[in-house]
Write an enzyme that holds these catalytic residues in place. Sequence first.
Site, PDB file in Angstrom:
ATOM      1  N   HIS A  37      83.839   9.378  20.059  1.00 41.71           N
ATOM      2  CA  HIS A  37      83.136   8.819  18.907  1.00 41.71           C
ATOM      3  C   HIS A  37      82.519   9.995  18.146  1.00 41.71           C
ATOM      4  CE1 HIS A  37      80.013   6.614  16.713  1.00 41.71           C
ATOM      5  NE2 HIS A  37      80.620   5.489  17.041  1.00 41.71           N
ATOM      6  N   ASP A  79      78.970   9.676  27.405  1.00 43.57           N
ATOM      7  CA  ASP A  79      78.654   8.681  26.388  1.00 43.57           C
ATOM      8  C   ASP A  79      78.989   7.317  27.002  1.00 43.57           C
ATOM      9  OD1 ASP A  79      78.740   6.840  24.359  1.00 43.57           O
ATOM     10  OD2 ASP A  79      80.160   7.940  23.102  1.00 43.57           O
ATOM     11  N   CYS A 125      84.800   5.197  13.836  1.00 43.54           N
ATOM     12  CA  CYS A 125      84.098   6.467  14.092  1.00 43.54           C
ATOM     13  C   CYS A 125      84.873   7.380  15.027  1.00 43.54           C
ATOM     14  CB  CYS A 125      82.681   6.231  14.625  1.00 43.54           C
ATOM     15  SG  CYS A 125      81.638   5.388  13.456  1.00 43.54           S
TER      16      CYS A 125
END
Lengths: 474, 191
Positions: free
Chosen positions: A182, A261, A427
């Site tokens: 991302h 993440d 994204c």
Amino acid sequence: MASLTARATLHASARASASPRSGGVGTARNAGPHGLHPGSRRRHRHDATAAPGASASAVDLAAELRADFPILEQDIPETGKRLVYLDSAASSQKPSAVIDAHRDYYMMINANVHRGVHYLSGKATDAYEEARVKVAKFVNAKSDREIVFTRNASEAINLVAYTWGMANLGPGDEVVVSVLEHHSNLVPWQLVCEKTGATLRHVGLKKDNSGIDVDELSAVMAEGRVKLVATAHVSNVLGCELDVSAVATLAKKHGAKVLLDACQSVPHMPVDVQTLGVDWIVASGHKMCGPTGIGFLWGTAEALESMPPWMGGGEMIQDVYMDRSTYAPPPARFEAGTPAIGEAIALGRACDYLTEVGMDRVHSFEKEIGGILYDKLSAVNDVTIYGPTPAQGRASLAAFNVAGLHANDVCTLLDQAGVATRSGHHCTQPLHRYLGVPATARASLYLYNTPGEVDALVESLTDTISFFREINGM
Amino acid sequence: MSSVAAHHLSARPAVACRATLSRRTAGDRAPVRTRVRSPAVAAADTENLPANLKKIVSAFQMVPDAMQRYKQLLFFAAKLKGFDEADRVDDNKVPGCVSQVWVVPRIEDGLVYFTADSDSQLTKGLAALLVEGLSGSTPKEIMAVEPNFVELLGLGQSLTPSRTNGFMNMLRLMQKKTLEAYMADEAAAKE
């Protein structure tokens, strides 16, 4: 039923249900036309017979929880179509319990936290810190001191980049990411590498695009300059899950740190930071039934202790003189200024909610409904789904394209049928370039999505494709 | 600019506009929904639009069904031809649009003519609608077009100007390029 009537009912019942403070999973407090599930709370919660893998119970989960999410009971005003919300990877819906927790904070205990000696400030501080304990328990952190509240996951990554990164990176050092990151786990590292003179490298995917190429990562790390691996636990486009233990083992061997993440894993599966073997994880509140404006960073006590302050302001200090200051220990060191108190408290309630449902149950349900999504979608002519097969393991989302059609066009017409999906690059522009497509359409599910909603997607997608084919054929 | 700004500031006009639109289309729910109408509905009108664009808007308004309106948009897309491959450059590309859109104006005898293309069929339809609706207008007429007329097409909320979307950027780029072409034309005329 007329949509306005339905919405009026919804609002009325939401108001009516806002005052009692009880209410958790499957309690159907918004007893609208579809909302009655008497006794479901007791019947299903921690039910030993509802073990993971028991298929009947898994598909039942959404039906059981449905009434907890009042927003889903609505028709789209423009078309009169029932809303089918399949965009939870972007933002999840919130159960009444979370909405109430947020409201209750402002109704009853709103005051600034920490240092106030009065009653409300004490209540607010207790609730805020209790939320930290809840988040810590949710990811099985050793201590709540390891949880830093941030505005969102992006801020959490930036926090690590601008503290640990600025203090520890320099010319000759390398940060490794993958091509599927991302932008929020890519751009901060571009910025900090530029500032520190470190080099940003990336690894690609396995040949079948089923996940990042750990062999390539291993080769990059063997060169001996990598100080940090920053990558996604679960991809928001491919749905693949990282082999965390392999990456953690590699990092340990080469003395590198790992930032995970976890935005697409923490909401959907049990995550235990004590067994992951990484240094930091970040997650986002609004993707896990919590409000927007709140996310968190978990770091080992050792990693957080070593990080210098980033933003200066109230609460992050110990003593302030005109020319210098000393700083509070973590997590306060990283929480400058008045935090998002109500949002943190509501996020704590979201952790409770998910725990009450049971993250094992959520995960096995998502595996099952994600498999249904994959199978039914891939059976539609001309549809390509990106990422691993369900047999290889994938999250309950599917990014796809229809041959000859732009993802935006597909999603715009799905919206006409009431089906909310997302189109674009999600994204992840480098990933889309890697896949060689300008955009993908993505349907992403969560614990409240029913098999019927997957059918609605497939049906409206089939209609959409025929619609375009008919016109383009003319 | 001012009416767009006002539109941004308040959620109500947008709801009102949509309610007006769906009054024609939503069948049995119409009587309930018109109640949310407010006087601010004037946010979108066709008064300042060039005649061709006005004609296109009313053509869309005659179609009662949303899917038929999309079909109509796709017919516009199919009619849009003759984009010069040499014009497919970044300078002609609309920014901030998930699909790729290119627009090019040229000025002939003081009037502006556009060509355009897109990789998305719906976006190409919108581009075609602007190309057909705006071509043959004076630069001044083109500069006066406000994007909120798109709501009158009845193509769903993804196209409302409050979402700084591709349509908005498309129109803005057409206007910017018109102005540039006009300035260049004027400069050339003086020499």
